[in-house]
Design an enzyme around this catalytic site. Structure first.
Site, mmCIF file in Angstrom:
data_model
loop_
_atom_site.group_PDB
_atom_site.id
_atom_site.type_symbol
_atom_site.label_atom_id
_atom_site.label_comp_id
_atom_site.label_asym_id
_atom_site.label_seq_id
_atom_site.Cartn_x
_atom_site.Cartn_y
_atom_site.Cartn_z
ATOM 1 N N SER A 44 -2.812 -7.893 3.098
ATOM 2 C CA SER A 44 -2.977 -7.568 4.680
ATOM 3 C C SER A 44 -3.416 -8.894 5.280
ATOM 4 O O SER A 44 -2.802 -9.245 6.471
ATOM 5 C CB SER A 44 -4.177 -6.559 4.873
ATOM 6 O OG SER A 44 -3.837 -5.216 4.364
ATOM 7 N N HIS B 168 0.786 -1.183 -0.026
ATOM 8 C CA HIS B 168 -0.042 0.032 -0.178
ATOM 9 C C HIS B 168 0.754 1.154 0.156
ATOM 10 O O HIS B 168 0.567 2.317 -0.571
ATOM 11 C CB HIS B 168 -0.790 0.145 1.168
ATOM 12 C CG HIS B 168 -1.855 -1.049 1.442
ATOM 13 N ND1 HIS B 168 -2.001 -1.678 2.429
ATOM 14 C CD2 HIS B 168 -3.053 -1.505 0.676
ATOM 15 C CE1 HIS B 168 -2.983 -2.617 2.291
ATOM 16 N NE2 HIS B 168 -3.693 -2.442 1.422
ATOM 17 N N ARG C 294 -2.588 -6.124 -8.208
ATOM 18 C CA ARG C 294 -1.388 -6.920 -7.861
ATOM 19 C C ARG C 294 -1.414 -8.287 -8.945
ATOM 20 O O ARG C 294 -0.262 -8.425 -9.399
ATOM 21 C CB ARG C 294 -1.403 -8.004 -6.526
ATOM 22 C CG ARG C 294 -1.119 -6.838 -5.055
ATOM 23 C CD ARG C 294 -1.546 -7.480 -3.970
ATOM 24 N NE ARG C 294 -3.053 -7.663 -3.908
ATOM 25 C CZ ARG C 294 -3.710 -8.183 -3.046
ATOM 26 N NH1 ARG C 294 -3.010 -8.343 -1.941
ATOM 27 N NH2 ARG C 294 -5.226 -8.425 -3.258
#
Ligand code: PNS
Length: 160
Positions: free
Chosen positions: A127, A16, A89
């Site tokens: 995450s 991020h 991604r």
């Protein structure tokens, strides 16, 4: 140009932050907008995420952190911003991101989503995976900033 980079950021990762850095170089102003959704089961409270993000963006003069609830299109309208940034991604991200971008434009034809491809060294990073590695005491130093590493260790200790 002003942009919103929205997300759960539970927690923010180096992937991020790579997007934040690149946005800060390309755009006049960047709002990192944390979704405040009580129905979503997050590890960190919105206040914890706010504090963490604020400490991560200190070096950028044109980046600020905010929270929003409800629809992103309403938040963007309120801010007078018509561009949303999302990181991509891999192909697996694409379908969900395409749906979200199209729905947002259906809800507000002014709102465009720009995608930045993740840097290759972060293409595997999420995450959720960071939380899983931290849960089993794995080394997460390469994946998150120090403040997140400490916050995760603190949380995990509390959970044991
Ligand atoms: O980091 P995330 O969880 O992938 O971020 C998703 C986020 C916060 C960008 C998305 O869930 C969102 O914008 N939620 C707000 C509600 C909304 O507007 N949903 C989009 C309609 S398709």
């Amino acid at each position: 140009m002003k942009v919103i980079y929205p997300g759960s950021f539970d927690p923010i990762t180096n992937g991020h932050l790579d997007i934040v850095e690149r946005c800060s170089q390309k755009f006049d102003k960047v709002i990192l907008a944390i979704l405040n959704n009580s129905a979503k089961n997050t590890l960190f409270t919105v206040d914890e995420r706010l504090k963490i993000l604020e400490s991560c963006i200190e070096e950028y003069d044109n980046v600020e952190v905010d929270t929003f609830s409800g629809l992103l299109v309403d938040y963007a309208r309120e801010k007078g911003i018509t561009t949303v940034i999302r990181g991509l991604r891999a192909v697996t991200d694409f379908e969900y991101e395409l749906q979200m971008a199209l729905m947002n434009r259906e809800l507000d034809s002014e709102l465009d989503t720009l995608f930045l491809m993740s840097s290759s060294q972060y293409a595997f990073l999420s995450s959720s995976l960071v939380k899983e590695v931290a849960k089993y005491d794995g080394d997460i130093t390469r994946f998150v900033p120090k403040v997140v590493e400490e916050a995760l260790h603190h949380k995990m200790k509390g959970d044991k």
